[in-house]
Design a protein around this motif. Structure first.
Motif, PDB file in Angstrom:
ATOM      1  N   MET A   1       0.821  -1.201   0.000  1.00 27.03           N
ATOM      2  CA  MET A   1       0.000   0.000   0.000  1.00 27.03           C
ATOM      3  C   MET A   1       0.860   1.257   0.000  1.00 27.03           C
ATOM      4  SD  MET A   1      -3.025   1.080  -0.110  1.00 27.03           S
ATOM      5  CE  MET A   1      -4.491   1.661   0.636  1.00 27.03           C
ATOM      6  N   THR A   2       1.983   1.222   0.720  1.00 25.57           N
ATOM      7  CA  THR A   2       2.851   2.389   0.789  1.00 25.57           C
ATOM      8  C   THR A   2       3.429   2.734  -0.579  1.00 25.57           C
ATOM      9  OG1 THR A   2       3.414   1.818   3.056  1.00 25.57           O
ATOM     10  CG2 THR A   2       4.842   3.378   1.955  1.00 25.57           C
ATOM     11  N   GLN A   3       3.854   1.715  -1.334  1.00 26.49           N
ATOM     12  CA  GLN A   3       4.414   1.958  -2.662  1.00 26.49           C
ATOM     13  C   GLN A   3       3.355   2.547  -3.596  1.00 26.49           C
ATOM     14  OE1 GLN A   3       7.683   1.664  -3.684  1.00 26.49           O
ATOM     15  NE2 GLN A   3       6.852   2.739  -5.464  1.00 26.49           N
ATOM     16  N   LEU A   8       1.166   7.340  -6.431  1.00 24.93           N
ATOM     17  CA  LEU A   8       0.106   8.330  -6.636  1.00 24.93           C
ATOM     18  C   LEU A   8       0.596   9.728  -6.259  1.00 24.93           C
ATOM     19  CD1 LEU A   8      -2.732   9.270  -7.286  1.00 24.93           C
ATOM     20  CD2 LEU A   8      -3.466   8.447  -5.039  1.00 24.93           C
ATOM     21  N   GLN A   9       1.285   9.836  -5.144  1.00 28.71           N
ATOM     22  CA  GLN A   9       1.819  11.130  -4.714  1.00 28.71           C
ATOM     23  C   GLN A   9       2.768  11.707  -5.763  1.00 28.71           C
ATOM     24  OE1 GLN A   9       3.428  11.194  -0.742  1.00 28.71           O
ATOM     25  NE2 GLN A   9       4.377  13.201  -1.009  1.00 28.71           N
ATOM     26  N   ALA A  10       3.651  10.886  -6.273  1.00 30.63           N
ATOM     27  CA  ALA A  10       4.610  11.350  -7.293  1.00 30.63           C
ATOM     28  C   ALA A  10       3.875  11.788  -8.562  1.00 30.63           C
ATOM     29  CB  ALA A  10       5.604  10.239  -7.610  1.00 30.63           C
ATOM     30  N   ALA A  11       2.847  11.036  -8.963  1.00 26.95           N
ATOM     31  CA  ALA A  11       2.082  11.384 -10.166  1.00 26.95           C
ATOM     32  C   ALA A  11       1.320  12.690  -9.975  1.00 26.95           C
ATOM     33  CB  ALA A  11       1.116  10.248 -10.513  1.00 26.95           C
ATOM     34  N   LEU A  12       0.743  12.881  -8.789  1.00 30.68           N
ATOM     35  CA  LEU A  12       0.008  14.120  -8.499  1.00 30.68           C
ATOM     36  C   LEU A  12       0.944  15.325  -8.507  1.00 30.68           C
ATOM     37  CD1 LEU A  12      -2.311  12.845  -5.634  1.00 30.68           C
ATOM     38  CD2 LEU A  12      -3.092  13.742  -7.839  1.00 30.68           C
ATOM     39  N   GLU A  13       2.084  15.191  -7.844  1.00 28.67           N
ATOM     40  CA  GLU A  13       3.031  16.306  -7.771  1.00 28.67           C
ATOM     41  C   GLU A  13       3.593  16.651  -9.145  1.00 28.67           C
ATOM     42  OE1 GLU A  13       5.641  14.831  -4.747  1.00 28.67           O
ATOM     43  OE2 GLU A  13       4.408  15.643  -3.118  1.00 28.67           O
ATOM     44  N   ALA A  14       3.832  15.639  -9.975  1.00 24.53           N
ATOM     45  CA  ALA A  14       4.356  15.882 -11.319  1.00 24.53           C
ATOM     46  C   ALA A  14       3.304  16.540 -12.210  1.00 24.53           C
ATOM     47  CB  ALA A  14       4.827  14.569 -11.944  1.00 24.53           C
ATOM     48  N   ALA A  15       2.067  16.101 -12.096  1.00 24.50           N
ATOM     49  CA  ALA A  15       1.008  16.605 -12.974  1.00 24.50           C
ATOM     50  C   ALA A  15       0.481  17.964 -12.543  1.00 24.50           C
ATOM     51  CB  ALA A  15      -0.135  15.596 -13.032  1.00 24.50           C
ATOM     52  N   ARG A  51      -1.101   9.606 -16.290  1.00 27.75           N
ATOM     53  CA  ARG A  51      -0.474   9.191 -15.029  1.00 27.75           C
ATOM     54  C   ARG A  51      -1.495   9.093 -13.904  1.00 27.75           C
ATOM     55  NH1 ARG A  51       3.743  14.056 -15.337  1.00 27.75           N
ATOM     56  NH2 ARG A  51       1.795  14.949 -16.080  1.00 27.75           N
ATOM     57  N   LEU A  52      -2.679   9.686 -14.078  1.00 34.10           N
ATOM     58  CA  LEU A  52      -3.674   9.761 -13.000  1.00 34.10           C
ATOM     59  C   LEU A  52      -4.957   8.992 -13.330  1.00 34.10           C
ATOM     60  CD1 LEU A  52      -3.154  13.538 -12.215  1.00 34.10           C
ATOM     61  CD2 LEU A  52      -2.310  11.590 -10.895  1.00 34.10           C
ATOM     62  N   ARG A  53      -5.589   9.306 -14.446  1.00 38.99           N
ATOM     63  CA  ARG A  53      -6.775   8.611 -14.957  1.00 38.99           C
ATOM     64  C   ARG A  53      -7.910   8.464 -13.959  1.00 38.99           C
ATOM     65  NH1 ARG A  53      -4.168   3.478 -18.056  1.00 38.99           N
ATOM     66  NH2 ARG A  53      -2.573   4.609 -19.179  1.00 38.99           N
ATOM     67  N   PHE A  54      -8.322   9.542 -13.319  1.00 41.46           N
ATOM     68  CA  PHE A  54      -9.478   9.481 -12.423  1.00 41.46           C
ATOM     69  C   PHE A  54     -10.744   9.608 -13.261  1.00 41.46           C
ATOM     70  CE2 PHE A  54      -6.164  10.563  -9.356  1.00 41.46           C
ATOM     71  CZ  PHE A  54      -6.445   9.636  -8.369  1.00 41.46           C
ATOM     72  N   GLU A  55     -11.228   8.442 -13.716  1.00 37.17           N
ATOM     73  CA  GLU A  55     -12.373   8.407 -14.622  1.00 37.17           C
ATOM     74  C   GLU A  55     -13.686   8.700 -13.915  1.00 37.17           C
ATOM     75  OE1 GLU A  55     -10.692   5.394 -13.999  1.00 37.17           O
ATOM     76  OE2 GLU A  55      -9.502   4.994 -15.791  1.00 37.17           O
ATOM     77  N   GLN A  56     -13.754   8.455 -12.621  1.00 40.82           N
ATOM     78  CA  GLN A  56     -15.044   8.560 -11.929  1.00 40.82           C
ATOM     79  C   GLN A  56     -14.988   9.507 -10.736  1.00 40.82           C
ATOM     80  OE1 GLN A  56     -16.566   4.765 -10.740  1.00 40.82           O
ATOM     81  NE2 GLN A  56     -16.479   3.908 -12.796  1.00 40.82           N
ATOM     82  N   VAL A  87     -10.383   3.624 -11.929  1.00 40.17           N
ATOM     83  CA  VAL A  87     -10.620   2.193 -12.067  1.00 40.17           C
ATOM     84  C   VAL A  87      -9.417   1.529 -12.733  1.00 40.17           C
ATOM     85  CG1 VAL A  87     -12.112   0.449 -13.133  1.00 40.17           C
ATOM     86  CG2 VAL A  87     -13.113   2.532 -12.188  1.00 40.17           C
ATOM     87  N   SER A  88      -8.875   2.187 -13.758  1.00 40.88           N
ATOM     88  CA  SER A  88      -7.773   1.584 -14.520  1.00 40.88           C
ATOM     89  C   SER A  88      -6.484   1.479 -13.717  1.00 40.88           C
ATOM     90  CB  SER A  88      -7.533   2.366 -15.811  1.00 40.88           C
ATOM     91  OG  SER A  88      -7.277   3.723 -15.514  1.00 40.88           O
ATOM     92  N   LEU A  89      -6.239   2.450 -12.810  1.00 42.37           N
ATOM     93  CA  LEU A  89      -5.013   2.418 -12.012  1.00 42.37           C
ATOM     94  C   LEU A  89      -5.268   1.997 -10.559  1.00 42.37           C
ATOM     95  CD1 LEU A  89      -3.315   5.649 -13.403  1.00 42.37           C
ATOM     96  CD2 LEU A  89      -2.828   3.270 -13.996  1.00 42.37           C
ATOM     97  N   ASN A  90      -6.531   1.777 -10.211  1.00 45.34           N
ATOM     98  CA  ASN A  90      -6.928   1.276  -8.891  1.00 45.34           C
ATOM     99  C   ASN A  90      -6.419   2.152  -7.750  1.00 45.34           C
ATOM    100  OD1 ASN A  90      -8.145  -0.410  -7.019  1.00 45.34           O
ATOM    101  ND2 ASN A  90      -6.377  -1.775  -6.902  1.00 45.34           N
ATOM    102  N   TRP A  91      -6.757   3.457  -7.815  1.00 45.36           N
ATOM    103  CA  TRP A  91      -6.471   4.310  -6.670  1.00 45.36           C
ATOM    104  C   TRP A  91      -7.532   5.384  -6.521  1.00 45.36           C
ATOM    105  CZ3 TRP A  91      -0.908   5.319  -8.641  1.00 45.36           C
ATOM    106  CH2 TRP A  91      -0.906   6.107  -9.792  1.00 45.36           C
TER     107      TRP A  91
END
Length: 199
Positions: A1-3, A8-15, A51-56, A87-91
């Motif tokens: 879970m930590t990884q 997700l944190q790295a993707a959010l900060e980059a985007a 990198r994020l794909r928050f579809e919903q 859904v695609s990245l499960n976060w």
């Protein structure tokens, strides 16, 4: 879970970079706060960025922070909280957006980005008076169209402002000022021998 959270944190900060006003990682969840002025652009990027794909958008609600935990609050009073799912990245992600003006709380609508926000934004408008700019059909959804005020605001009176009743003479529902007199309700205390099996 930590990884997974690290990714997700790295993707959010980059985007999103500097558009993240506050970042919180607690109990296996990430919450970010963004400015109302950036919300439409951030929401679009959260949905479309590979990198994020928050579809919903799975939930959106309003909050009145005026007396939050009885602590002094120097932030804006009204807050919109959205819960997003990839859904695609499960976060999952929680996004907070404060309305900058307490007298006229306005936040951009994300209904064009996630259609599921439609009724959630109408509910937040109805109960808190938060205006979602750009919403195609912003009207009450839970209270009556003639309802006065927004019942989930912390300054809304417990008994309300008006009540409705059926008037037999006019054969219709009428509104009138509240006739309930405030009273203190004291619970009745039962004192019986052997109550609860105690001797």
């Amino acid at each position: 879970m930590t990884q997974k959270l690290d990714n997700l944190q790295a993707a959010l900060e980059a985007a999103l970079g500097g558009r993240i006003k506050q970042f919180k990682r607690d109990r296996g969840e990430i919450t970010i706060t963004v400015a109302a002025a950036d919300w439409s652009e951030v929401a679009t990027q959260l949905r479309d960025d590979s990198r994020l794909r928050f579809e919903q958008l799975i939930d959106l609600c309003g909050m009145d922070m005026s007396a939050y935990r009885d602590e002094p609050n120097d932030r804006a009073r009204y807050l919109v909280v959205s819960h997003l799912l990839s859904v695609s990245l499960n976060w999952r992600l929680r996004v907070k957006v404060f309305a900058p003006d307490d007298d006229l709380p306005v936040v951009p609508s994300v209904t064009p980005i996630w259609s599921s926000a439609n009724w959630f934004e109408r509910e937040a408008f109805d109960l808190y008076g938060i205006i979602f700019e750009g919403h195609a059909d912003l009207r009450r959804i839970l209270t009556d169209y003639g309802f006065i005020g927004h019942p989930m605001r912390k300054d809304f009176p417990v008994s309300g402002h008006v009540e409705m009743r059926y008037d037999a003479e006019t054969r219709r529902v009428v509104y009138q000022p509240v006739t309930i007199e405030p009273r203190e309700i004291t619970p009745r205390v039962i004192r019986e021998d052997n109550y609860g099996g105690l001797h």
